[in-house]
Design an enzyme around this catalytic site. Structure first.
Site, PDB file in Angstrom:
ATOM      1  N   HIS A 274       0.857  -1.183   0.000  1.00 45.86           N
ATOM      2  CA  HIS A 274       0.000   0.000   0.000  1.00 45.86           C
ATOM      3  C   HIS A 274       0.889   1.228   0.000  1.00 45.86           C
ATOM      4  O   HIS A 274       2.081   1.157   0.301  1.00 45.86           O
ATOM      5  CB  HIS A 274      -0.974   0.016   1.183  1.00 45.86           C
TER       6      HIS A 274
ATOM      7  N   THR B   4      -7.083  20.842   8.694  1.00 45.34           N
ATOM      8  CA  THR B   4      -7.402  19.474   8.305  1.00 45.34           C
ATOM      9  C   THR B   4      -7.025  19.295   6.842  1.00 45.34           C
ATOM     10  O   THR B   4      -6.790  20.273   6.123  1.00 45.34           O
ATOM     11  CB  THR B   4      -8.893  19.147   8.548  1.00 45.34           C
TER      12      THR B   4
END
Length: 596
Positions: free
Chosen positions: A11, A554
């Site tokens: 991954h 964020t």
């Protein structure tokens, strides 16, 4: 000398390029393919690295792959045969996947890049992790601890780095793995493995670790840092689709429905979930069980890592520690290791997981194999692609978008500060995107941390995510200790990369409600003038206007998508969300108020 490092096929595939031992460019493939956690051969990331350096693949002196494929294949074969016939599906999938490109990496690199066979080198998985931390650190000598799911055989290692040498002294081998233990609980709690582990960390503070003793039945940790799983509770070593066994379910109850909304009495029922159900109390009680399970596995992982770190401290006698591997992204555990393990300093580079293995492989080749001296410290995380004003303005004009350009940076920053004070949510895209999974002021969504309603507002408008997920504070490095309990905050490298969770000072919690998690902590990012000057000036100006030099930060993406790269991707995210303002370099787009 140009050295390219590559990681892929599990991954977070990535590429990193060194020139004479210093990093020029590094990026994960997902930022170009737009496939989250893309694990395929990172051709787009490689192409970017070459473009950033202004070279062709023929100019590469060496290419280093981050692990040894034949050793990994050996582990898959031996593990599958050892649990046959239960592992027949794993065996079949391994044969299909590995007898293709995965096993023949040298040939694939030759084919894709045209690099001579004798210029292709291989590191080992955990050696790449160790190199990615130690050779990026400012330390000439340090202890090293790597912890993840699994590499070839190793799942954790401890060692020592000195100058250009790394020696791994001990390792834990598959199937005993803290990373896979945490992933089993991630799946049990209804989240995607290799994606939702940070959700477990965010859920944990809403619970009480009442099941910690049950979790300890699954893993035995010895004082020397060794550990062993009770494999009766797991199936990841022989199943292609399930990580935990029936015995695990008997111990912890039925797994959480991945499609169900998560909320507890403490989190409340956010408006973006829709109408509050009549059965709220019963559902909150049910979810509380899962929050307690999350709190329990988080506590046990922290305890295990603390035990391992203390053992490394005793064995090496060194006062500095470099951490790497996916588990090193557990910011809560990192904070405790700093405070409780006996080390004076930690270093964690921002792509501590498998993506960072590409950088580690390149650094291992340059220093350990070729014996070249060190001259690089990773001071910041902005190693990705940049899109200058010409590219940005061309996109805006060709798209027919209304925008305002600020040629004076002071006026741009003042404009953005005014919008933030008005309660607007701002998309902020500047310079080169970040290396690793954290948005650090180059591809960020920003808001006013003083407004308690911003937690729900940002989720309602943009993120559409679970209410237990915290937002991070970006704070001026020299002002961090005023708001956060992190002595000497400015000198801590992990804090630059948002890799510590620390207590928000009690007197600051009422000032910063939007970034203070339910347990009174925050995953802070310290911002320095010398490494991120525009973001620093924005926070500084916000502090001058409000008295609080902190912003809510964020990542600039919608739920389920990679963080944005290009101006077009940033605009698309802006357009498909409730963000109010988009800042692309010097260009500002503002949404008109909707008609009432």
């Amino acid at each position: 000398m140009y050295i390219l490092g590559i990681s892929c096929y599990f991954h977070d595939a990535a590429a990193a390029l060194l020139h004479d031992g210093s990093l020029l460019a590094a990026a994960e493939e997902e930022r170009f393919s737009r496939k989250k956690h893309d694990y395929e051969f990172p051709q787009r990331a490689i192409d970017y690295c070459l473009r950033a350096a202004g070279i062709q693949s023929g100019d590469l002196d060496y290419v280093v792959f981050f692990e040894k494929p034949f050793v990994k294949f050996e582990r898959l074969l031996i593990s599958s045969l050892g649990t046959f016939p239960r592992s027949h599906a794993v065996f079949r999938e391994a044969m299909v996947a590995w007898l293709g490109d995965k096993l023949w990496i040298r040939h694939l690199i030759q084919k894709r890049l045209g690099v001579a066979r004798n210029r292709i080198l291989f590191s080992e998985h955990h050696l790449s992790h160790a190199s990615s931390a130690f050779f990026c650190s400012p330390f000439d000598e340090a202890a090293i601890l790597t912890v993840d799911g699994v590499g070839e055989w190793a799942t954790a290692s401890l060692g020592i780095g000195r100058s250009t040498d790394i020696t791994l002294l001990k390792e834990i081998r598959f199937p005993h793995s803290l990373g896979l233990l945490y992933s089993a609980f991630t799946a049990f709690l209804g989240f995607e493995v290799n994606e939702g582990e940070y959700k477990v960390m965010g859920m944990a503070p809403f619970g009480t670790p009442r099941y910690a003793d049950k979790v300890r039945k699954l893993v035995r940790v010895s004082s020397d840092g060794g550990f062993e799983l009770d494999m009766d509770y797991f199936t990841f070593h022989h199943s292609a689709s399930q990580t935990y066994s029936r015995k695990f379910v008997d111990l912890f109850g039925a797994p959480r429905d991945p499609g169900a909304n998560f909320f507890t009495a403490a989190s409340g029922f956010p408006s973006y979930f829709g109408e509050k159900p009549a059965t709220f109390d019963a559902l909150a009680k049910e979810n509380q069980h899962y929050a307690d399970v999350a709190a329990s596995i988080q506590l046990v992982i922290e305890e295990a890592l603390l035990t391992m770190a203390a053992a490394v401290r005793r064995e090496t006698g060194l006062s500095r520690l470099c951490l790497a591997g996916g588990v090193a992204l557990n910011s809560v555990a990192n904070g405790r290791i700093l405070r409780e393990s006996g080390f004076d300093e930690l270093y964690v580079q921002p792509a501590a997981g498998d993506g960072g293995g590409a950088l580690g492989a390149a650094l291992y080749g340059y220093h350990a194999v070729l014996g070249r001296p060190r001259a690089f410290t990773m001071e910041h995380a902005s190693w990705g692609e940049e899109h200058g004003p010409e590219v940005t303005e061309r996109f805006l004009r060709e798209s027919g978008l209304a925008y305002e350009r600020f040629e004076d940076e002071g006026k741009l920053i003042a404009h953005v500060v005014d919008r933030l004070q008005e309660g607007k949510v701002v998309g902020w895209s500047q310079g080169r995107f970040e290396w690793g999974p954290r948005a650090l002021g180059h591809r960020s969504i920003l808001a006013d941390p003083r407004r308690a309603e911003m937690k729900d507002l940002v989720n309602v408008k943009i993120k559409f995510r679970e209410p237990f997920r915290p937002f991070a504070p970006s704070v001026l490095a020299e002002r961090a200790e005023r708001y956060f309990d992190l002595p000497g905050a400015a000198r801590h490298y992990p804090a630059r990369f948002m890799l510590y969770v620390v207590p928000v000072r009690e007197e600051a919690r009422s000032l910063l409600p939007a970034i203070t998690h339910v347990d009174g902590t925050g995953r802070l990012q310290t911002v320095r003038r010398d490494t991120n000057p525009r973001y620093y000036r924005l926070i500084e100006a916000f502090g001058e206007a409000t008295g609080v030099p902190v912003l809510l930060n964020t990542s600039f993406n919608l739920k389920g998508e990679p963080i944005v790269n290009t101006p077009a991707e940033a605009f698309n995210t802006f357009d498909h969300s409730g963000m109010d303002v988009l800042v692309l370099g010097d260009y500002v787009l503002t949404k008109l108020p909707s008609a009432s």
